[in-house]
Design a protein around this motif. Sequence first.
Motif, PDB file in Angstrom:
ATOM      1  N   UNK A   1       0.829  -1.210   0.000  1.00 15.46           N
ATOM      2  CA  UNK A   1       0.000   0.000   0.000  1.00 15.46           C
ATOM      3  C   UNK A   1       0.863   1.259   0.000  1.00 15.46           C
ATOM      4  N   UNK A   2       1.986   1.221   0.706  1.00 15.14           N
ATOM      5  CA  UNK A   2       2.897   2.364   0.705  1.00 15.14           C
ATOM      6  C   UNK A   2       3.598   2.512  -0.643  1.00 15.14           C
ATOM      7  N   UNK A   3       3.883   1.359  -1.261  1.00 11.52           N
ATOM      8  CA  UNK A   3       4.584   1.360  -2.538  1.00 11.52           C
ATOM      9  C   UNK A   3       3.689   1.847  -3.674  1.00 11.52           C
ATOM     10  N   UNK A   4       2.455   1.348  -3.702  1.00 15.29           N
ATOM     11  CA  UNK A   4       1.489   1.715  -4.750  1.00 15.29           C
ATOM     12  C   UNK A   4       0.113   1.696  -4.100  1.00 15.29           C
ATOM     13  N   UNK A   5      -0.433   2.847  -3.681  1.00 16.01           N
ATOM     14  CA  UNK A   5      -1.659   2.909  -2.886  1.00 16.01           C
ATOM     15  C   UNK A   5      -2.785   2.030  -3.430  1.00 16.01           C
ATOM     16  N   UNK A   6      -3.393   1.282  -2.521  1.00 13.97           N
ATOM     17  CA  UNK A   6      -4.450   0.337  -2.865  1.00 13.97           C
ATOM     18  C   UNK A   6      -5.815   0.944  -2.579  1.00 13.97           C
ATOM     19  N   UNK A   7      -6.786   0.615  -3.416  1.00 12.41           N
ATOM     20  CA  UNK A   7      -8.170   0.991  -3.162  1.00 12.41           C
ATOM     21  C   UNK A   7      -8.937  -0.134  -2.489  1.00 12.41           C
ATOM     22  N   UNK A   8      -8.479  -1.377  -2.716  1.00 12.59           N
ATOM     23  CA  UNK A   8      -9.238  -2.532  -2.228  1.00 12.59           C
ATOM     24  C   UNK A   8      -8.333  -3.755  -2.175  1.00 12.59           C
ATOM     25  N   UNK A   9      -8.586  -4.630  -1.198  1.00  8.93           N
ATOM     26  CA  UNK A   9      -7.923  -5.924  -1.108  1.00  8.93           C
ATOM     27  C   UNK A   9      -9.004  -6.994  -1.113  1.00  8.93           C
ATOM     28  N   UNK A  10      -8.779  -8.071  -1.844  1.00  9.57           N
ATOM     29  CA  UNK A  10      -9.675  -9.228  -1.770  1.00  9.57           C
ATOM     30  C   UNK A  10      -8.850 -10.452  -1.405  1.00  9.57           C
ATOM     31  N   UNK A  11      -9.350 -11.245  -0.450  1.00  6.88           N
ATOM     32  CA  UNK A  11      -8.624 -12.430  -0.035  1.00  6.88           C
ATOM     33  C   UNK A  11      -9.577 -13.427   0.617  1.00  6.88           C
ATOM     34  N   UNK A  12      -9.103 -14.644   0.748  1.00  3.56           N
ATOM     35  CA  UNK A  12      -9.906 -15.704   1.349  1.00  3.56           C
ATOM     36  C   UNK A  12     -10.035 -15.507   2.855  1.00  3.56           C
ATOM     37  N   UNK A  13     -10.968 -16.261   3.437  1.00  3.05           N
ATOM     38  CA  UNK A  13     -11.221 -16.159   4.873  1.00  3.05           C
ATOM     39  C   UNK A  13     -10.293 -17.026   5.709  1.00  3.05           C
ATOM     40  N   UNK A  14      -9.539 -17.916   5.076  1.00  3.49           N
ATOM     41  CA  UNK A  14      -8.783 -18.940   5.785  1.00  3.49           C
ATOM     42  C   UNK A  14      -7.913 -18.378   6.899  1.00  3.49           C
TER      43      UNK A  14
ATOM     44  N   UNK B   1      -7.672 -27.058  15.236  1.00  2.53           N
ATOM     45  CA  UNK B   1      -8.900 -26.830  14.461  1.00  2.53           C
ATOM     46  C   UNK B   1      -9.793 -25.811  15.150  1.00  2.53           C
ATOM     47  N   UNK B   2      -9.897 -25.916  16.479  1.00  3.75           N
ATOM     48  CA  UNK B   2     -10.730 -24.987  17.233  1.00  3.75           C
ATOM     49  C   UNK B   2     -10.188 -23.562  17.131  1.00  3.75           C
ATOM     50  N   UNK B   3      -8.872 -23.405  17.198  1.00  3.00           N
ATOM     51  CA  UNK B   3      -8.251 -22.089  17.070  1.00  3.00           C
ATOM     52  C   UNK B   3      -8.503 -21.505  15.683  1.00  3.00           C
ATOM     53  N   UNK B   4      -8.416 -22.352  14.678  1.00  6.26           N
ATOM     54  CA  UNK B   4      -8.626 -21.866  13.318  1.00  6.26           C
ATOM     55  C   UNK B   4     -10.076 -21.434  13.108  1.00  6.26           C
ATOM     56  N   UNK B   5     -11.026 -22.213  13.613  1.00  4.15           N
ATOM     57  CA  UNK B   5     -12.434 -21.836  13.472  1.00  4.15           C
ATOM     58  C   UNK B   5     -12.739 -20.542  14.227  1.00  4.15           C
ATOM     59  N   UNK B   6     -12.150 -20.375  15.406  1.00  7.81           N
ATOM     60  CA  UNK B   6     -12.378 -19.151  16.168  1.00  7.81           C
ATOM     61  C   UNK B   6     -11.863 -17.941  15.399  1.00  7.81           C
ATOM     62  N   UNK B   7     -10.645 -18.030  14.861  1.00 10.11           N
ATOM     63  CA  UNK B   7     -10.077 -16.916  14.092  1.00 10.11           C
ATOM     64  C   UNK B   7     -10.890 -16.660  12.829  1.00 10.11           C
ATOM     65  N   UNK B   8     -11.332 -17.721  12.177  1.00  8.15           N
ATOM     66  CA  UNK B   8     -12.158 -17.585  10.979  1.00  8.15           C
ATOM     67  C   UNK B   8     -13.455 -16.850  11.308  1.00  8.15           C
ATOM     68  N   UNK B   9     -14.084 -17.228  12.427  1.00 10.97           N
ATOM     69  CA  UNK B   9     -15.340 -16.588  12.822  1.00 10.97           C
ATOM     70  C   UNK B   9     -15.171 -15.109  13.100  1.00 10.97           C
ATOM     71  N   UNK B  10     -14.071 -14.744  13.774  1.00 15.66           N
ATOM     72  CA  UNK B  10     -13.812 -13.329  14.065  1.00 15.66           C
ATOM     73  C   UNK B  10     -13.668 -12.542  12.765  1.00 15.66           C
ATOM     74  N   UNK B  11     -12.940 -13.124  11.797  1.00 20.44           N
ATOM     75  CA  UNK B  11     -12.728 -12.446  10.520  1.00 20.44           C
ATOM     76  C   UNK B  11     -14.026 -12.303   9.741  1.00 20.44           C
TER      77      UNK B  11
END
Length: 406
Positions: free
Chosen positions: A100-113, A152-162
């Motif tokens: 973003x500092x190098x080339x300002x971004x308007x939007x990011x798209x990424x998976x929930x994983x 697995x439980x940690x991953x699901x918790x982080x996924x839910x927060x995101x």
Amino acid sequence: MMEAFRVHIAFYSPEWPPAKAANGIVTYVAAMRDYLLAQGHEVSVLTLGRMIDSTGRDQDMGIGQDGRGIVGRARRFLERHRGDLPCLGRALGKQFQALHRLAPLDLIEMEESFGWSEIVRRTSQVPVVTRLHGPFFLKPDEQRSNREVRADSQRRKAEGIAIVGATSLTAPTMATLERTCLHYGRSLSKQAAAIPNPIAMANDSWRLDACDRNHILMVGRFDHPKGADTILLAFNQLIERRPAARLTLVGPDMGMQMASGAMLSFGDYVATHLSPLARRQVRFTGRLSPSAITRLRREALVTAQCSRLENFPYTLTEGLSAGCPMISTDWAGAEEIIAHGENGLLTPVGDPDAMAANLEWMLDHPEEIAAMGDRAQAHCRAHFSTGAVGSRMVDWYRTTIAESRR
């Protein structure tokens, strides 16, 4: 006159380049990148600490796993077994921040994983579209060690927060979107949309007069989630009534987990579950190049997709885009891609008897399934092609950016 909408969009991709990656997320990112570049947008792809810009230039971002020195090493050691891999998430956040500092971004798209989209959103201060490519909570139950259960439980918790905190959420099917929002308690009215994965239409179409009318093809891993056992057990029944039938399986051998917990390789599974006749008529190729798979699709009368759970599989839409007669198990969301009896067949998940009966009907009605393939190709072009999906996604990006500025 409306001002032209031109933005700089960054994607996260787990691998790159696409030609060397058998991964649906990579295929999705590549299709969206091609469409956006053709429309005049600037696109960057961040992958494994590298950035590929709009011209294809590959640049090392110079940021590895976060933290150096004693503190950084200690954090990585303590987090080495965590299911949400926070050290990698923080590194990814810093990479997007540097981009973003190098080339300002308007939007990011990424998976929930792993919940990383939440880390990236906080770190970069750029609007993030969280794309549900395959929520972890939907993963079928497997026999797991106590440490794996905790991870697995940690991953699901982080996924839910995101997912709950995502300012913009999309999924390829309404079924996935609804199940995810219900599971994690996110309102569907909070900027969320079902938009299919885009598929580049095939250059060559399947033709009935050019295929082997006894040939059945399945493309996918040899394992339980992809339903390789379903097609093999169905074929074991079919071969008794159609001894000229033959089956080809394409994909890596990940092993079939049995109820006892044992893992059987393809060779062991076939030796213990198929008749001698069926074994002679089954061919397992392992991994093949996309061009080789395309040739096999044209050679087969029927292409089967047998998964127990899916999101929006390219193994299905790639066949539809070429007009191949397709049969798919009816996992949640499959009906949003295939209308049973209209542009393909749906069959119950994990039911070899029903699969065998449906395959036999397809082998017996080549002209009818050829017409289904034609309708499937037309439907795919209208609803799932890169042009059709890309324009919908750009509208969604425009809405997301406007909401974030507001």
